[in-house]
Design a protein around this motif. Sequence first.
Motif, mmCIF file in Angstrom:
data_model
loop_
_atom_site.group_PDB
_atom_site.id
_atom_site.type_symbol
_atom_site.label_atom_id
_atom_site.label_comp_id
_atom_site.label_asym_id
_atom_site.label_seq_id
_atom_site.Cartn_x
_atom_site.Cartn_y
_atom_site.Cartn_z
ATOM 1 N N THR A 86 14.553 43.098 56.725
ATOM 2 C CA THR A 86 15.891 43.685 56.639
ATOM 3 C C THR A 86 16.376 43.701 55.186
ATOM 4 O O THR A 86 16.303 42.679 54.493
ATOM 5 N N TYR A 87 16.857 44.854 54.761
ATOM 6 C CA TYR A 87 17.428 45.008 53.424
ATOM 7 C C TYR A 87 18.833 45.606 53.566
ATOM 8 O O TYR A 87 18.998 46.671 54.164
ATOM 9 N N LEU A 88 19.837 44.918 53.033
ATOM 10 C CA LEU A 88 21.212 45.399 53.085
ATOM 11 C C LEU A 88 21.815 45.344 51.690
ATOM 12 O O LEU A 88 21.426 44.525 50.852
ATOM 13 N N SER A 89 22.781 46.219 51.451
ATOM 14 C CA SER A 89 23.564 46.148 50.211
ATOM 15 C C SER A 89 25.032 46.007 50.572
ATOM 16 O O SER A 89 25.459 46.393 51.664
ATOM 17 N N PHE A 90 25.813 45.441 49.650
ATOM 18 C CA PHE A 90 27.226 45.181 49.903
ATOM 19 C C PHE A 90 28.065 45.828 48.796
ATOM 20 O O PHE A 90 28.465 45.175 47.828
ATOM 21 N N PRO A 91 28.329 47.145 48.931
ATOM 22 C CA PRO A 91 29.044 47.870 47.876
ATOM 23 C C PRO A 91 30.489 47.419 47.689
ATOM 24 O O PRO A 91 31.081 47.701 46.642
ATOM 25 N N ASP A 92 31.082 46.737 48.668
ATOM 26 C CA ASP A 92 32.467 46.294 48.549
ATOM 27 C C ASP A 92 32.582 44.868 48.008
ATOM 28 O O ASP A 92 33.663 44.275 48.047
ATOM 29 N N LEU A 93 31.486 44.315 47.505
ATOM 30 C CA LEU A 93 31.491 42.941 47.012
ATOM 31 C C LEU A 93 32.551 42.728 45.944
ATOM 32 O O LEU A 93 32.677 43.525 45.013
ATOM 33 N N ARG A 221 29.646 47.753 54.766
ATOM 34 C CA ARG A 221 31.029 47.715 54.300
ATOM 35 C C ARG A 221 31.767 46.533 54.914
ATOM 36 O O ARG A 221 31.288 45.903 55.869
ATOM 37 N N ASP A 222 32.952 46.252 54.378
ATOM 38 C CA ASP A 222 33.754 45.141 54.884
ATOM 39 C C ASP A 222 34.000 45.258 56.378
ATOM 40 O O ASP A 222 34.068 44.272 57.093
#
Length: 231
Positions: A86-93, A221-222
């Motif tokens: 699993t690969y996730l990104s958190f653009p709202d960090l 996203r959040d």
Amino acid sequence: MTSASSNESTATGNGQSPLSVLRRIATRPPPAARDETCDMCAEEIGAEHQHVVDIESRQLMCTCRGCYLLFATPDAHQRYRAVPDTYLSFPDLELGSAAWDSLQIPVGLSFFFKSSILGRVVAFYPGPAGVAESELDLESWGSIVEANPQLNALTSDVEALLVTAPDDRADARCFLVPIDACYELSGRLRMVWHGFDGGNEAREQISAFLDNVSQRSRPVRDSDTERGIAS
């Protein structure tokens, strides 16, 4: 904050520390230089294969598909756990300079994982002496997770949060990645690191690694509660 060499005494269940595992993975011969077999059943496997973690020793084990699937149930209470892909990104960090400084990590690249054996979050980062460990202030880490609840998606022992934070921290990026990806990056950096900042080759390795992670990651996203809180 302590270096890798001084943390060998931070042992887990059978006397091995997470750092000793990182060193073993980093110095392991490349696949082409050795026969690849499953560490559980000895069946031949290819260079591209999956991994299982022994959560007591923190040993990363190369496995065939059959052995991997035996430990792929996410909520099973077992000594061995399959490493997911699993690969996730958190653009709202949200990670400002003050929050990062509170973690007392001297470089802008680090990864964090939750150890169920140690009962805490551990941070590792590259440096001139190899892989170093930072014993996190739990209150500071808790504040960061409170401000970014999506980080609760991290699954203990088998996933890590990879954070890259430029000097101004304004463009900090965070990814959830399989724990074996972090071991792989650590091994690559150890082979090419020169001087205090790693040198051009280390920076190229990091850049290529982050590009690959970014391409493979699904943005969270959040408001995204699909994965929920994993433990």
